[in-house]
Design a protein around this motif. Sequence first.
Motif, short mmCIF file in Angstrom:
data_model
loop_
_atom_site.label_atom_id
_atom_site.label_comp_id
_atom_site.label_asym_id
_atom_site.label_seq_id
_atom_site.Cartn_x
_atom_site.Cartn_y
_atom_site.Cartn_z
N GLY A 1 -8.30 6.82 11.94
CA GLY A 1 -9.21 7.94 12.08
C GLY A 1 -8.63 9.29 11.73
O GLY A 1 -9.29 10.32 11.90
N ARG A 2 -7.39 9.33 11.24
CA ARG A 2 -6.73 10.60 10.93
C ARG A 2 -6.53 10.74 9.42
O ARG A 2 -6.27 9.75 8.73
CB ARG A 2 -5.35 10.68 11.61
N GLN A 3 -6.62 11.96 8.94
CA GLN A 3 -6.24 12.26 7.56
C GLN A 3 -4.75 12.61 7.58
O GLN A 3 -4.32 13.59 8.20
CB GLN A 3 -7.06 13.44 7.02
N LEU A 4 -3.95 11.78 6.90
CA LEU A 4 -2.50 11.92 6.93
C LEU A 4 -1.97 12.12 5.51
O LEU A 4 -2.67 11.86 4.53
CB LEU A 4 -1.85 10.67 7.53
N PHE B 1 0.83 -1.21 0.00
CA PHE B 1 0.00 0.00 0.00
C PHE B 1 0.87 1.26 0.00
O PHE B 1 0.68 2.16 -0.81
CB PHE B 1 -0.93 0.00 1.21
N ILE B 2 1.83 1.31 0.90
CA ILE B 2 2.58 2.55 1.07
C ILE B 2 3.47 2.84 -0.14
O ILE B 2 3.72 4.00 -0.48
CB ILE B 2 3.42 2.50 2.38
N THR B 3 3.94 1.79 -0.83
CA THR B 3 4.81 2.03 -1.99
C THR B 3 4.04 2.60 -3.18
O THR B 3 4.66 3.09 -4.13
CB THR B 3 5.53 0.73 -2.41
N ARG B 4 2.72 2.53 -3.15
CA ARG B 4 1.93 3.12 -4.24
C ARG B 4 1.63 4.60 -4.00
O ARG B 4 1.08 5.26 -4.87
CB ARG B 4 0.62 2.34 -4.41
N LEU B 5 1.93 5.10 -2.81
CA LEU B 5 1.66 6.50 -2.50
C LEU B 5 2.83 7.38 -2.94
O LEU B 5 3.99 6.98 -2.85
CB LEU B 5 1.44 6.69 -0.99
N LYS B 6 2.51 8.57 -3.37
CA LYS B 6 3.53 9.57 -3.66
C LYS B 6 3.70 10.49 -2.45
O LYS B 6 2.77 10.65 -1.65
CB LYS B 6 3.13 10.40 -4.89
N VAL B 7 4.85 11.09 -2.31
CA VAL B 7 5.08 12.06 -1.24
C VAL B 7 4.04 13.18 -1.34
O VAL B 7 3.81 13.72 -2.43
CB VAL B 7 6.51 12.63 -1.30
N GLY B 8 3.39 13.48 -0.23
CA GLY B 8 2.36 14.50 -0.22
C GLY B 8 0.97 13.97 -0.44
O GLY B 8 -0.02 14.69 -0.25
N GLN B 9 0.85 12.70 -0.84
CA GLN B 9 -0.48 12.13 -1.09
C GLN B 9 -1.17 11.80 0.22
O GLN B 9 -0.55 11.31 1.17
CB GLN B 9 -0.36 10.87 -1.95
N ALA B 10 -2.48 12.06 0.30
CA ALA B 10 -3.24 11.88 1.53
C ALA B 10 -3.81 10.46 1.63
O ALA B 10 -4.10 9.82 0.62
CB ALA B 10 -4.38 12.89 1.60
N PHE B 11 -3.95 10.00 2.87
CA PHE B 11 -4.62 8.72 3.12
C PHE B 11 -5.19 8.75 4.54
O PHE B 11 -4.86 9.63 5.35
CB PHE B 11 -3.68 7.54 2.91
N ILE B 12 -6.07 7.80 4.82
CA ILE B 12 -6.74 7.72 6.12
C ILE B 12 -6.14 6.56 6.91
O ILE B 12 -5.99 5.46 6.40
CB ILE B 12 -8.25 7.47 5.94
N PHE B 13 -5.80 6.84 8.17
CA PHE B 13 -5.35 5.76 9.07
C PHE B 13 -5.66 6.13 10.50
O PHE B 13 -5.41 7.27 10.93
CB PHE B 13 -3.85 5.49 8.92
N ALA C 1 7.49 4.83 7.42
CA ALA C 1 6.89 5.93 6.67
C ALA C 1 6.63 7.08 7.63
O ALA C 1 5.89 6.93 8.60
CB ALA C 1 5.59 5.48 6.01
N THR C 2 7.27 8.21 7.37
CA THR C 2 7.03 9.40 8.17
C THR C 2 5.84 10.15 7.58
O THR C 2 5.77 10.35 6.36
CB THR C 2 8.26 10.32 8.18
N VAL C 3 4.89 10.52 8.43
CA VAL C 3 3.67 11.16 7.96
C VAL C 3 3.41 12.42 8.78
O VAL C 3 4.04 12.65 9.81
CB VAL C 3 2.46 10.20 8.08
N ARG C 4 2.46 13.22 8.31
CA ARG C 4 2.01 14.39 9.06
C ARG C 4 0.51 14.55 8.82
O ARG C 4 -0.03 14.03 7.84
CB ARG C 4 2.76 15.64 8.62
N PRO C 5 -0.17 15.27 9.71
CA PRO C 5 -1.60 15.53 9.48
C PRO C 5 -1.80 16.27 8.16
O PRO C 5 -1.02 17.17 7.81
CB PRO C 5 -2.00 16.39 10.68
N SER C 6 -2.81 15.85 7.42
CA SER C 6 -3.08 16.47 6.12
C SER C 6 -4.17 17.52 6.26
O SER C 6 -5.16 17.32 6.96
CB SER C 6 -3.50 15.40 5.11
#
Length: 821
Positions: free
Chosen positions: A523-526, A509-521, A536-541
């Motif tokens: 209960g958070r939008q990341l 899953f994570i390898t299909r995401l681009k940097v800056g792309q949003a996803f839900i995990f 994978a380092t993430v931040r709130p989106s």
Amino acid sequence: MPRKKPILTPALDRWFADHRGTPLAFQRETWAAYAAGKSGLLHAPTGFGKTMAAWLGPLDEALRELPHDKSAPCRVLWITPLRALASDTLKSLADPIEGLGLPWETGARTGDTSSHRKAKLRQRLPFVLVTTPESLSLMLTHDDFRERLADLKAVVVDEWHELLGTKRGVQTELGLARLRRWFPHLKTWGLSATIGNLAEARSALLGDRDPDGVTVSADLKKPLTLETLIPKDIERFPWSGHLGTRMAAPVAEKIRSAGTTLLFTNTRSQTEMWFQEIQAALPDLDGRIAMHHGSIDRDERQRVEAGLKDGSLRCVVCTSSLDLGVDFAPVDQVIQVGSPKGIARLAQRAGRSGHQPGATSRIVGVPTFAMELVEFAAARDGWTAGEIESRVPLRQPLDVLVQHTLTCLLGQPDSPRALYDEYRSTRAFRDLDEQSWDWVVGFITSGGSALKAYPQYRKAELREDGLLHFDDKPAGRLHRMNIGTIVSDPAITLKFASGKTLGTVEEDFITRLKVGQAFIFSGRQLELVRFHKLTATVRPSTKKHRGQVPIWNGGKSPLSNELASAIARRLHHPPSPAREHTAVAPILDIQRRWSVLPGKHELVVEFTRTREGEHLFLYPFAGRLVHEGLATLAAARLSREVGESIDLTQNDYGFSLIARRGLYLDEPLIRSLLTTDALLDDLLAAMNSAEMARRQFREIARVAGLLAPDLPGKRRSNRDLQVSSSLLFEVFTRYDPDNLLLTQARREILERQLEWTRLKATLDEIAERPLKLVETERLTPMAFPLWADRLSAHLPAADAHTRLEAMLLELEQQASLERDL
């Protein structure tokens, strides 16, 4: 009525009376059996007191035999399938010890135990040790473990039905066999709920060396109330998942009307989506709605579990991660989103409410597909009739045997003959022949004929003393790091830049995401910041559009045989009236008028022409996995017959075959597609069996120790493991075609991916059924979801939606016209 003579010591009997009331008959029977030196299986509904039934026998024995001081040695091993249950289990076991003022220690050794605590346990084991199958295997690698268990009297396996039929269950069987060989008088007890094959379950638990084991069943019918939410508008041509979260509003009302609710879904992805919907529908409960599934960080899961216990949470959206274990006293309502696909699963989840003897378990069913209304009604029928699914024990998974043998040899050298006799005492390996065992010994000592030139595969050594030794320290350290039979794609850890861990997702899953792309995990939008070394380092989106939800493999369960039979029975001969059945009556009425209502008494085959081509729809009611195998087999045979390419789709009720032209209704043709003649050869030829075997071999190679995902200081990537596995597969296929791990891979494909035994049984049943061949002018309600699934798989989303809406309009107009006439 006079009180029955106590079985327990007076102090323990008084404690039970003060804290638990009058013992139930099955509890007294278990205590008496234990006191008589018996081993056995205890079967009782969730919430009836199985823990105390199994625990007070060993505790009573210790009270009679040990001084009441801190010197008590380890007397009991308590094996739990989930490490998350360890702390709650410890609390339950400690209650009577503390209540009697005893200084005896309780402790846990699981994957969650701190390094400091593990070091303490290496010095001294507590009076009762709670552990998991994996941690038990790790402890077997210590050369002093037998000595430190010298006073062991009993081992209890909790939730045995969850382990049975899995490689973890076989791992447990082998661990128990080792303990019984060390301590022949050891008493073994298993706790189980909601299982149909008690004799097989007991045999797998106790092995062949204890034929006198007993089964104690609670003669108590757990009251269960199932209420299904009926959608206001039910399409006469429904398809799977179409209702989806449209049911969120009535679900939110049910949550608001209850104290605390567990809302179960069948997959982690569904849990993420429904959490979002419930939060949006109940904004006034912000902070009192939580989520729980196995990929969320352990600290967060523990926070949620604490909120359930103290009543601070109103609703927890969860998966099977909360199916088992502890008594969440505040929970007074359970909601099941989507069909449970099995009667036992429905009862297990319902048991999370009314979690005490005499209390009624209440569960609310929420359909995601209109025909699931029938499934809920049928599940209620099955529970009332006592039709509970069985768990079939596994037979001879040699990858587990290879791993366990090396585990035992790390602890102490042993003779091949003694190990062979030990393993043959288990149900899983009671039919192990000497030739296969010789292969295992050769494999661990030389790597087999294909790998004998590579020293890293020569792990054990048969020395002049006649014993097998495994004392290579680097190889032993690597083996310990990779003990276990749970195989999944590498877990990618999600973290904020601050270091806070959120949980894990799968690498694919994570390898299909681009940097800056949003996803839900969780209960958070990341959004993804970077991905490096399995983190994978993430931040709130702050993006306005909602991101995608992770997909985890292995989520969906097929329809069980028992529930499939109950559905077919309800469609044709309902045992009782049901609101769900009334709600779908318009769907069933159209099916009868345009075709025949399928069931188990005959095999209905429909032929229909659409713009996409010619279709055959068959309805065996055998579950998705069996239908996948049947469809694959029938499509290959039909393609040879008509000379056309055949597409296929399947669901839990049936499967479809489609070609541009050349299909027709003919009983000899249909029979030829579903014959058992040349079944195995035709099925393997129809599938990409080499590629499927290659994928299955990857799992077997990991368990057998050919691949090591975990290395000192790092974890290998999924791609690296795939390459290594493929190379080994090719080497074995070319230079060692009789390798028994290759044979196992082929067997597991048939049994696990296509349910070979059930598939063949279904074909045998079909051979005895009359065929009902129906040519229809248009898609029927039963055919429509199969057609819709194919459309979604073959067309872009926008095109599929347009075509779907056009077909729905056409079918609805025809149904309305007939109704008005």
